[in-house]
Design a protein around this motif. Structure first.
Motif, PDB file in Angstrom:
ATOM      1  N   GLN A  43      41.860  56.881  52.969  1.00  0.00           N
ATOM      2  CA  GLN A  43      43.078  56.570  53.718  1.00  0.00           C
ATOM      3  C   GLN A  43      42.822  56.519  55.221  1.00  0.00           C
ATOM      4  OE1 GLN A  43      45.811  59.573  52.364  1.00  0.00           O
ATOM      5  NE2 GLN A  43      46.185  58.585  50.406  1.00  0.00           N
ATOM      6  N   LEU A  44      41.667  57.032  55.635  1.00  0.00           N
ATOM      7  CA  LEU A  44      41.346  57.081  57.062  1.00  0.00           C
ATOM      8  C   LEU A  44      40.294  56.055  57.484  1.00  0.00           C
ATOM      9  CD1 LEU A  44      41.091  60.973  57.516  1.00  0.00           C
ATOM     10  CD2 LEU A  44      43.010  59.502  58.177  1.00  0.00           C
ATOM     11  N   PHE A  45      39.389  55.718  56.563  1.00  0.00           N
ATOM     12  CA  PHE A  45      38.253  54.887  56.938  1.00  0.00           C
ATOM     13  C   PHE A  45      38.047  53.726  55.965  1.00  0.00           C
ATOM     14  CE2 PHE A  45      37.151  59.317  58.156  1.00  0.00           C
ATOM     15  CZ  PHE A  45      37.115  59.153  59.538  1.00  0.00           C
ATOM     16  N   ILE A  46      37.347  52.714  56.463  1.00  0.00           N
ATOM     17  CA  ILE A  46      36.845  51.631  55.628  1.00  0.00           C
ATOM     18  C   ILE A  46      35.348  51.888  55.424  1.00  0.00           C
ATOM     19  CG2 ILE A  46      36.417  49.161  55.449  1.00  0.00           C
ATOM     20  CD1 ILE A  46      39.352  49.858  55.312  1.00  0.00           C
ATOM     21  N   PHE A  47      34.920  52.026  54.176  1.00  0.00           N
ATOM     22  CA  PHE A  47      33.522  52.326  53.895  1.00  0.00           C
ATOM     23  C   PHE A  47      32.765  51.068  53.471  1.00  0.00           C
ATOM     24  CE2 PHE A  47      35.730  56.381  53.125  1.00  0.00           C
ATOM     25  CZ  PHE A  47      35.013  57.187  53.993  1.00  0.00           C
ATOM     26  N   ASP A  48      31.478  51.046  53.797  1.00  0.00           N
ATOM     27  CA  ASP A  48      30.630  49.923  53.421  1.00  0.00           C
ATOM     28  C   ASP A  48      30.006  50.126  52.045  1.00  0.00           C
ATOM     29  OD1 ASP A  48      30.611  48.199  55.935  1.00  0.00           O
ATOM     30  OD2 ASP A  48      30.114  50.165  56.735  1.00  0.00           O
ATOM     31  N   ALA A  49      29.909  51.379  51.597  1.00  0.00           N
ATOM     32  CA  ALA A  49      29.394  51.685  50.257  1.00  0.00           C
ATOM     33  C   ALA A  49      29.722  53.136  49.925  1.00  0.00           C
ATOM     34  CB  ALA A  49      27.890  51.452  50.168  1.00  0.00           C
ATOM     35  N   VAL A  50      29.787  53.429  48.619  1.00  0.00           N
ATOM     36  CA  VAL A  50      30.093  54.776  48.135  1.00  0.00           C
ATOM     37  C   VAL A  50      28.996  55.223  47.181  1.00  0.00           C
ATOM     38  CG1 VAL A  50      31.725  56.239  46.887  1.00  0.00           C
ATOM     39  CG2 VAL A  50      32.573  54.357  48.298  1.00  0.00           C
ATOM     40  N   ILE A  51      28.522  56.450  47.366  1.00  0.00           N
ATOM     41  CA  ILE A  51      27.579  57.076  46.442  1.00  0.00           C
ATOM     42  C   ILE A  51      28.367  58.121  45.672  1.00  0.00           C
ATOM     43  CG2 ILE A  51      25.427  58.372  46.226  1.00  0.00           C
ATOM     44  CD1 ILE A  51      24.794  57.262  49.096  1.00  0.00           C
ATOM     45  N   MET A  52      28.558  57.911  44.386  1.00  0.00           N
ATOM     46  CA  MET A  52      29.500  58.705  43.599  1.00  0.00           C
ATOM     47  C   MET A  52      28.816  59.401  42.420  1.00  0.00           C
ATOM     48  SD  MET A  52      33.217  58.684  43.109  1.00  0.00           S
ATOM     49  CE  MET A  52      33.681  56.961  43.318  1.00  0.00           C
ATOM     50  N   SER A 210      47.015  44.509  70.204  1.00  0.00           N
ATOM     51  CA  SER A 210      47.033  43.670  71.399  1.00  0.00           C
ATOM     52  C   SER A 210      45.928  44.152  72.326  1.00  0.00           C
ATOM     53  CB  SER A 210      48.390  43.775  72.110  1.00  0.00           C
ATOM     54  OG  SER A 210      49.443  43.354  71.266  1.00  0.00           O
ATOM     55  N   ILE A 211      45.067  43.247  72.718  1.00  0.00           N
ATOM     56  CA  ILE A 211      43.985  43.577  73.646  1.00  0.00           C
ATOM     57  C   ILE A 211      44.389  43.031  75.008  1.00  0.00           C
ATOM     58  CG2 ILE A 211      41.522  43.458  74.099  1.00  0.00           C
ATOM     59  CD1 ILE A 211      42.338  44.844  71.460  1.00  0.00           C
ATOM     60  N   ARG A 212      44.731  43.930  75.903  1.00  0.00           N
ATOM     61  CA  ARG A 212      45.301  43.543  77.184  1.00  0.00           C
ATOM     62  C   ARG A 212      44.415  42.550  77.942  1.00  0.00           C
ATOM     63  NH1 ARG A 212      47.841  47.832  81.587  1.00  0.00           N
ATOM     64  NH2 ARG A 212      48.822  46.250  82.943  1.00  0.00           N
ATOM     65  N   GLY A 213      45.041  41.455  78.352  1.00  0.00           N
ATOM     66  CA  GLY A 213      44.329  40.437  79.116  1.00  0.00           C
ATOM     67  C   GLY A 213      43.442  39.544  78.282  1.00  0.00           C
ATOM     68  N   GLN A 214      43.414  39.775  76.944  1.00  0.00           N
ATOM     69  CA  GLN A 214      42.532  38.966  76.092  1.00  0.00           C
ATOM     70  C   GLN A 214      43.299  38.294  74.958  1.00  0.00           C
ATOM     71  OE1 GLN A 214      38.662  40.820  75.091  1.00  0.00           O
ATOM     72  NE2 GLN A 214      39.262  42.540  76.389  1.00  0.00           N
ATOM     73  N   GLY A 215      43.906  39.082  74.062  1.00  0.00           N
ATOM     74  CA  GLY A 215      44.612  38.477  72.938  1.00  0.00           C
ATOM     75  C   GLY A 215      44.898  39.495  71.862  1.00  0.00           C
ATOM     76  N   TYR A 216      44.644  39.125  70.621  1.00  0.00           N
ATOM     77  CA  TYR A 216      44.934  39.992  69.474  1.00  0.00           C
ATOM     78  C   TYR A 216      43.698  40.109  68.594  1.00  0.00           C
ATOM     79  CZ  TYR A 216      49.817  38.966  70.667  1.00  0.00           C
ATOM     80  OH  TYR A 216      51.031  38.832  71.322  1.00  0.00           O
ATOM     81  N   LYS A 217      43.654  41.211  67.819  1.00  0.00           N
ATOM     82  CA  LYS A 217      42.609  41.309  66.801  1.00  0.00           C
ATOM     83  C   LYS A 217      43.099  42.176  65.641  1.00  0.00           C
ATOM     84  CE  LYS A 217      39.800  45.277  68.358  1.00  0.00           C
ATOM     85  NZ  LYS A 217      38.419  45.742  68.633  1.00  0.00           N
ATOM     86  N   LEU A 218      42.643  41.832  64.449  1.00  0.00           N
ATOM     87  CA  LEU A 218      42.876  42.636  63.253  1.00  0.00           C
ATOM     88  C   LEU A 218      41.722  43.606  63.137  1.00  0.00           C
ATOM     89  CD1 LEU A 218      44.518  43.019  60.547  1.00  0.00           C
ATOM     90  CD2 LEU A 218      42.840  41.489  59.504  1.00  0.00           C
ATOM     91  N   VAL A 219      42.032  44.883  63.011  1.00  0.00           N
ATOM     92  CA  VAL A 219      40.974  45.902  62.983  1.00  0.00           C
ATOM     93  C   VAL A 219      40.926  46.608  61.636  1.00  0.00           C
ATOM     94  CG1 VAL A 219      41.145  46.298  65.457  1.00  0.00           C
ATOM     95  CG2 VAL A 219      42.422  47.763  63.910  1.00  0.00           C
ATOM     96  N   ARG A 220      39.749  47.111  61.304  1.00  0.00           N
ATOM     97  CA  ARG A 220      39.551  47.952  60.120  1.00  0.00           C
ATOM     98  C   ARG A 220      39.094  49.313  60.633  1.00  0.00           C
ATOM     99  NH1 ARG A 220      35.290  44.524  56.768  1.00  0.00           N
ATOM    100  NH2 ARG A 220      34.360  44.469  58.850  1.00  0.00           N
ATOM    101  N   LEU A 221      39.889  50.337  60.384  1.00  0.00           N
ATOM    102  CA  LEU A 221      39.541  51.676  60.869  1.00  0.00           C
ATOM    103  C   LEU A 221      38.822  52.470  59.781  1.00  0.00           C
ATOM    104  CD1 LEU A 221      42.797  52.600  62.801  1.00  0.00           C
ATOM    105  CD2 LEU A 221      40.701  51.559  63.670  1.00  0.00           C
TER     106      LEU A 221
END
Length: 221
Positions: A43-52, A210-221
């Motif tokens: 719920q907090l992060f986007i992971f690139d891979a999981v070792i389970m 909103s990135i001030r003075g630049q534009g917009y971006k979609l982020v993955r946290l």
């Protein structure tokens, strides 16, 4: 940083050893002792891979893998199984795991398998996830915890543009050009409407920033 990994295993010593080894290999590594902790981290992060690990208290790795896949989360999963536990390997693959490695294993082999999984995922991934949302590129559809999100044609077009440049800033002029409009104001209006669909607090957006003075971006946290 090569990528962000999640290690889910109830063996504290193994968790610590894997975190140390994979961190030295250049990865950012989060650890969880069970699937409950793993879900909190998802719920907090986007992971690139999981070792389970397979055998864990509360919920085993096979069950949790199946649960993640049902939610539309396509993060590569490598399952750790006991050497002779053939049934668990088969069940894990059927549940949606991408690979398995029997214990005990050589850390170098684990590292190679992880890199191969991530390389494959980057080449063929059809989804982008952010928070509880998953966007399926081929279907141009947005899902929130397995529930489709209704989007207008303009909202879907804007989100598709943002997803194709995820984590990168797009200027308002670039967005206007891609949306085939001469009005910067139209871009701002569509951003506002899309935020209402995916942000808990549209006035304080997390995903479409909103990135001030630049534009917009979609982020993955």
């Amino acid at each position: 940083m090569v990528g962000h990994l999640l290690v889910v295993d109830d063996d504290k010593r193994l968790r610590q050893l894997l975190k140390q080894y994979l961190t030295q290999a250049g990865f950012l590594v989060s650890v969880a002792e069970d699937c409950i902790q793993a879900q909190e981290l998802f719920q907090l992060f986007i992971f690139d891979a999981v070792i389970m690990d397979v055998m864990m208290p509360h919920k085993n790795g096979v069950e949790y893998t199946q649960e993640l896949r049902q939610k539309g989360i396509q993060t590569p999963i490598l399952m750790l199984t006991a050497m002779g536990d053939v049934a668990s390997r088969i069940n894990g693959l059927e549940a949606g795991a991408d690979d398995y490695l029997p214990k005990p294993f050589d850390p170098k082999e684990l590292l190679l398998r992880i890199k191969n999984l991530m390389k494959h995922q980057q080449s063929f991934s059809d989804t982008v996830s952010f928070g509880d949302f998953t966007y399926i590129k081929s279907k141009k559809s947005l899902i929130n915890q397995n529930i489709p999100v209704s989007l207008t044609g303009a909202e879907q077009q804007l989100l598709d543009i943002l997803v194709q440049s995820v984590d990168s800033v797009l200027t308002r002029e670039e967005l206007a050009q891609k949306l085939k409009t001469d009005s910067i104001r139209t871009v701002d209006v569509q951003i506002t409407r899309l935020r209402r669909k995916i942000e808990k607090d549209p006035k304080h957006p997390v995903w479409i920033q909103s990135i001030r003075g630049q534009g917009y971006k979609l982020v993955r946290l």
